[in-house]
Design a protein around this motif. Structure first.
Motif, PDB file in Angstrom:
ATOM      1  N   HIS A 310      -8.800 -14.158  32.688  1.00  0.00           N
ATOM      2  CA  HIS A 310      -8.735 -15.549  32.218  1.00  0.00           C
ATOM      3  C   HIS A 310     -10.045 -15.898  31.526  1.00  0.00           C
ATOM      4  N   VAL A 311      -9.972 -16.323  30.257  1.00  0.00           N
ATOM      5  CA  VAL A 311     -11.177 -16.632  29.491  1.00  0.00           C
ATOM      6  C   VAL A 311     -10.979 -17.932  28.720  1.00  0.00           C
ATOM      7  N   THR A 312     -12.094 -18.593  28.420  1.00  0.00           N
ATOM      8  CA  THR A 312     -12.107 -19.809  27.591  1.00  0.00           C
ATOM      9  C   THR A 312     -13.048 -19.571  26.411  1.00  0.00           C
ATOM     10  N   GLY A 320     -19.636 -24.580  27.694  1.00  0.00           N
ATOM     11  CA  GLY A 320     -19.426 -24.899  26.291  1.00  0.00           C
ATOM     12  C   GLY A 320     -19.822 -23.811  25.325  1.00  0.00           C
ATOM     13  N   VAL A 321     -20.201 -22.623  25.810  1.00  0.00           N
ATOM     14  CA  VAL A 321     -20.562 -21.519  24.925  1.00  0.00           C
ATOM     15  C   VAL A 321     -19.345 -21.076  24.117  1.00  0.00           C
ATOM     16  N   THR A 322     -19.535 -20.776  22.842  1.00  0.00           N
ATOM     17  CA  THR A 322     -18.480 -20.227  22.000  1.00  0.00           C
ATOM     18  C   THR A 322     -18.640 -18.717  21.919  1.00  0.00           C
ATOM     19  N   MET A 323     -17.609 -17.984  22.261  1.00  0.00           N
ATOM     20  CA  MET A 323     -17.661 -16.524  22.206  1.00  0.00           C
ATOM     21  C   MET A 323     -17.670 -16.062  20.744  1.00  0.00           C
ATOM     22  N   PRO A 324     -18.690 -15.294  20.332  1.00  0.00           N
ATOM     23  CA  PRO A 324     -18.761 -14.866  18.931  1.00  0.00           C
ATOM     24  C   PRO A 324     -17.707 -13.812  18.609  1.00  0.00           C
ATOM     25  N   GLU A 463     -22.336 -29.014  23.291  1.00  0.00           N
ATOM     26  CA  GLU A 463     -22.190 -30.308  22.622  1.00  0.00           C
ATOM     27  C   GLU A 463     -21.532 -30.193  21.253  1.00  0.00           C
ATOM     28  N   GLN A 464     -21.332 -28.985  20.750  1.00  0.00           N
ATOM     29  CA  GLN A 464     -20.772 -28.812  19.407  1.00  0.00           C
ATOM     30  C   GLN A 464     -19.272 -29.096  19.355  1.00  0.00           C
ATOM     31  N   ALA A 465     -18.622 -29.165  20.517  1.00  0.00           N
ATOM     32  CA  ALA A 465     -17.160 -29.297  20.517  1.00  0.00           C
ATOM     33  C   ALA A 465     -16.685 -29.873  21.837  1.00  0.00           C
ATOM     34  N   GLY A 466     -15.392 -30.229  21.864  1.00  0.00           N
ATOM     35  CA  GLY A 466     -14.755 -30.600  23.113  1.00  0.00           C
ATOM     36  C   GLY A 466     -15.045 -32.008  23.572  1.00  0.00           C
ATOM     37  N   PHE A 467     -14.880 -32.230  24.874  1.00  0.00           N
ATOM     38  CA  PHE A 467     -14.972 -33.557  25.465  1.00  0.00           C
ATOM     39  C   PHE A 467     -16.136 -33.716  26.426  1.00  0.00           C
ATOM     40  N   HIS A 468     -16.934 -32.677  26.602  1.00  0.00           N
ATOM     41  CA  HIS A 468     -18.052 -32.761  27.535  1.00  0.00           C
ATOM     42  C   HIS A 468     -19.185 -31.869  27.049  1.00  0.00           C
ATOM     43  N   LEU A 469     -20.343 -32.053  27.659  1.00  0.00           N
ATOM     44  CA  LEU A 469     -21.468 -31.165  27.432  1.00  0.00           C
ATOM     45  C   LEU A 469     -22.181 -30.953  28.765  1.00  0.00           C
ATOM     46  N   VAL A 470     -23.071 -29.982  28.788  1.00  0.00           N
ATOM     47  CA  VAL A 470     -23.886 -29.722  29.980  1.00  0.00           C
ATOM     48  C   VAL A 470     -25.329 -30.100  29.672  1.00  0.00           C
ATOM     49  N   TRP A 471     -25.907 -30.902  30.539  1.00  0.00           N
ATOM     50  CA  TRP A 471     -27.331 -31.234  30.457  1.00  0.00           C
ATOM     51  C   TRP A 471     -28.049 -30.439  31.533  1.00  0.00           C
ATOM     52  N   TRP A 472     -28.928 -29.549  31.073  1.00  0.00           N
ATOM     53  CA  TRP A 472     -29.745 -28.750  31.991  1.00  0.00           C
ATOM     54  C   TRP A 472     -30.988 -29.580  32.319  1.00  0.00           C
ATOM     55  N   LEU A 473     -31.129 -29.952  33.562  1.00  0.00           N
ATOM     56  CA  LEU A 473     -32.116 -30.959  33.952  1.00  0.00           C
ATOM     57  C   LEU A 473     -33.545 -30.497  33.686  1.00  0.00           C
ATOM     58  N   PRO A 474     -34.396 -31.441  33.300  1.00  0.00           N
ATOM     59  CA  PRO A 474     -35.809 -31.102  33.104  1.00  0.00           C
ATOM     60  C   PRO A 474     -36.479 -30.819  34.444  1.00  0.00           C
ATOM     61  N   PRO A 475     -37.595 -30.112  34.425  1.00  0.00           N
ATOM     62  CA  PRO A 475     -38.299 -29.793  35.680  1.00  0.00           C
ATOM     63  C   PRO A 475     -38.635 -31.059  36.459  1.00  0.00           C
TER      64      PRO A 475
END
Length: 533
Positions: A310-312, A320-324, A463-475
């Motif tokens: 199963h892959v997205t 949100g990574v796009t597989m090249p 953030e380039q697509a879809g309905f959500h993004l991931v925010w990787w928190l600052p230190p």
């Protein structure tokens, strides 16, 4: 497995040390530049297709040569000026086609250093020609069966949920209002209501009495037509089965294909409902840690006896990574060699905000190993409950029989209405209308995140697509405290850790924006700014 280097980039435009640079490939090209010959494109050209723009024609000519191996990996393309002169078209047209090829991962290079074919394409990929060539003429290329490949056995076709398995883990519930879906308030309900009324008047007693397990054929024809234009999938109505959504597609695939001892590979982190669904049919579910390109084929190669994956690939869930293209071809080559099936979950591909999306994984599927699942619920409104799967031809009969056995089907009136919605252009108009709305909400959320990040670099993914993004928190930001405060305010955000099975990811949160108004996004921003205080 501890994953310490997430799929991050600096949203301000700067590089981030955890983003793998492409310097090795570029330096290798530089070292070999003296020995390379410019790739010849003085080859017979197919005429433009009906309605095809010149830019699309140039893009297609070069892409097909790359996939056929006529332009091998590392070969240098002619300059835009040179090719424009050879093909008697405007240089700006060639530049636009080159830009599209570069954005989709087929080429690499920089101004002044030339443009090179970048996709690493397995030799086995070319044994039976370009995927979809035969399909353009109405059929698929016949491909020798891969070792271990077979149609599902009668036992698998009629398989029931396996007995004696561990208790099925319940799906992890989402916080209220995660906003990772279409905004139903934007849907043209008045037009849809008129369509429903017209369908109810047009439907016959025979149609009301008979259940079509594969779905109403005119709708399947429209879905095939849409996928050919929007996702690059060369298929026909006989390969399409109408479902209630992607979860239905996952469950049906597992029911048909899996026995208790079969192995399934899933992304880690990945789609929350995949494991509970697969767990009904097999004990052997193996998480595969993703990397900066999504699902790791190298890790999959170390597994034995894999039946289903199963892959997205379009917008990895949740990062949100796009597989090249190169990774997609590697995955397809592995599946063909091992006889594994791939379930492509194409859950939000209609919404790309910065560039055109890559064609679906299924569009490259020369060995017919991919089950492509999509859903109109994500595009229109959740309660519609109409999705679809494009099936490998050997699986069509088994899927149809099993769907009939389970008694699952969709309302004929809703199917008729959606078919007309697709045929008269209403669906395309709706997507064009809401896409900039979602893009504006994405942009607003990014502005709020920059404020919350303060002096730290803003690190996001997806953030380039879809309905959500991931925010990787600052230190220094406390993830647990942020989640507690969000829950207290009824703001639905989720930790990336909630999507992980074995891997450990850096602190990050999944934030949906598509179904949030401007005022609601401001509430999210206030919460996030408070977390950084």
């Amino acid at each position: 497995m501890n994953m310490t280097k997430p799929l991050l980039h600096d949203a301000t435009g700067g590089s981030h040390p955890e983003t793998p640079p492409d310097t090795r490939r570029v330096s290798r090209r530089a070292a070999l530049r003296e020995t390379r010959q410019e790739a010849s494109l003085d080859l017979p050209l197919d005429p433009p297709r009906a309605g095809e723009s010149k830019q699309t024609w140039v893009y297609r000519q070069i892409r097909e040569r790359i996939l056929k191996g006529v332009l091998p990996s590392g070969s240098r393309l002619p300059s835009t000026r040179s090719l424009a002169g050879r093909w008697h078209i405007a240089r700006s047209t060639v530049e636009s086609a080159y830009d599209q090829l570069h954005s989709e991962g087929y080429t690499a290079g920089t101004v002044g250093s030339g443009t090179y074919v970048a996709a690493v394409i397995p030799d086995n990929f070319f044994r039976d020609g370009l995927p979809g060539e035969a399909a353009q003429g109405g059929g698929r290329p016949s491909t020798p069966a891969a070792p271990g490949a077979s149609s599902p056995s009668p036992r698998a076709v009629s398989a029931r949920p396996a007995t004696g398995l561990p208790p099925v883990p319940p799906p992890r519930s989402e916080p209220p209002f995660t906003a990772r879906s279409a905004d139903a308030s934007l849907f043209p309900m008045a037009a849809w209501s008129k369509g429903l009324a017209a369908s109810a008047q047009r439907v016959t007693p025979s149609q009301l009495a008979n259940e079509e397990s594969q779905g109403w054929r005119p709708l399947r024809e429209q879905i095939a037509r849409y996928l050919g234009a929007a996702r690059g999938i060369a298929c026909d109505a006989d390969q399409v089965v109408v479902l209630t959504g992607i979860r239905d597609g996952i469950d049906l695939s597992a029911r048909v294909l899996l026995s208790p001892g079969d192995k399934v590979l899933v992304e880690d982190p990945g789609y929350l409902n995949a494991v509970p669904l697969f767990s009904q049919y097999t004990r052997r579910i193996t998480p595969i840690a993703i990397d900066e390109h999504g699902f790791s084929v190298a890790s999959a190669r170390r597994q034995r006896g894999v039946k289903l994956v199963h892959v997205t690939p379009a917008h990895q869930s949740p990062t949100g990574v796009t597989m090249p293209v190169s990774r997609r071809l590697e995955l397809l080559d592995w599946a063909a060699q091992t006889g594994s099936w791939i379930l492509e979950d194409d859950y939000d591909s209609e919404f790309n905000y910065d560039s055109a999306p890559l064609a679906a994984l299924k569009s490259l599927d020369s060995a017919d190993r991919v089950i492509h699942c999509g859903s109109f619920n994500k595009t229109l409104f959740n309660a519609l409950r109409i999705g679809y799967a494009v099936l490998p031809r050997p699986l069509v009969a088994a899927f149809t029989r099993t769907r009939h056995t389970t008694g699952r089907s969709n309302s004929i009136i809703e199917q008729m209405t959606l078919a007309n919605f697709l045929e008269d252009g209403s669906f395309a108009r709706h997507v064009r209308r809401v896409r900039p709305v979602y893009a504006a909400r994405r942009d607003q959320l990014l502005r709020l995140l920059r404020q919350a990040a303060g002096p730290s670099p803003l690190r996001v993914s997806g953030e380039q697509a879809g309905f959500h993004l991931v925010w990787w928190l600052p230190p220094g930001m406390d993830l647990a405290d942020l989640l507690r405060r969000a829950q207290a305010r009824g703001i639905g955000i989720q930790s990336v850790a909630d999507f992980c099975l074995r891997v450990t990811m850096p602190p990050g949160v999944v934030i949906g924006y598509s179904a949030r108004s401007e005022a609601e996004l401001e509430q999210v921003g206030a919460l996030l700014r408070g977390a950084g205080a």
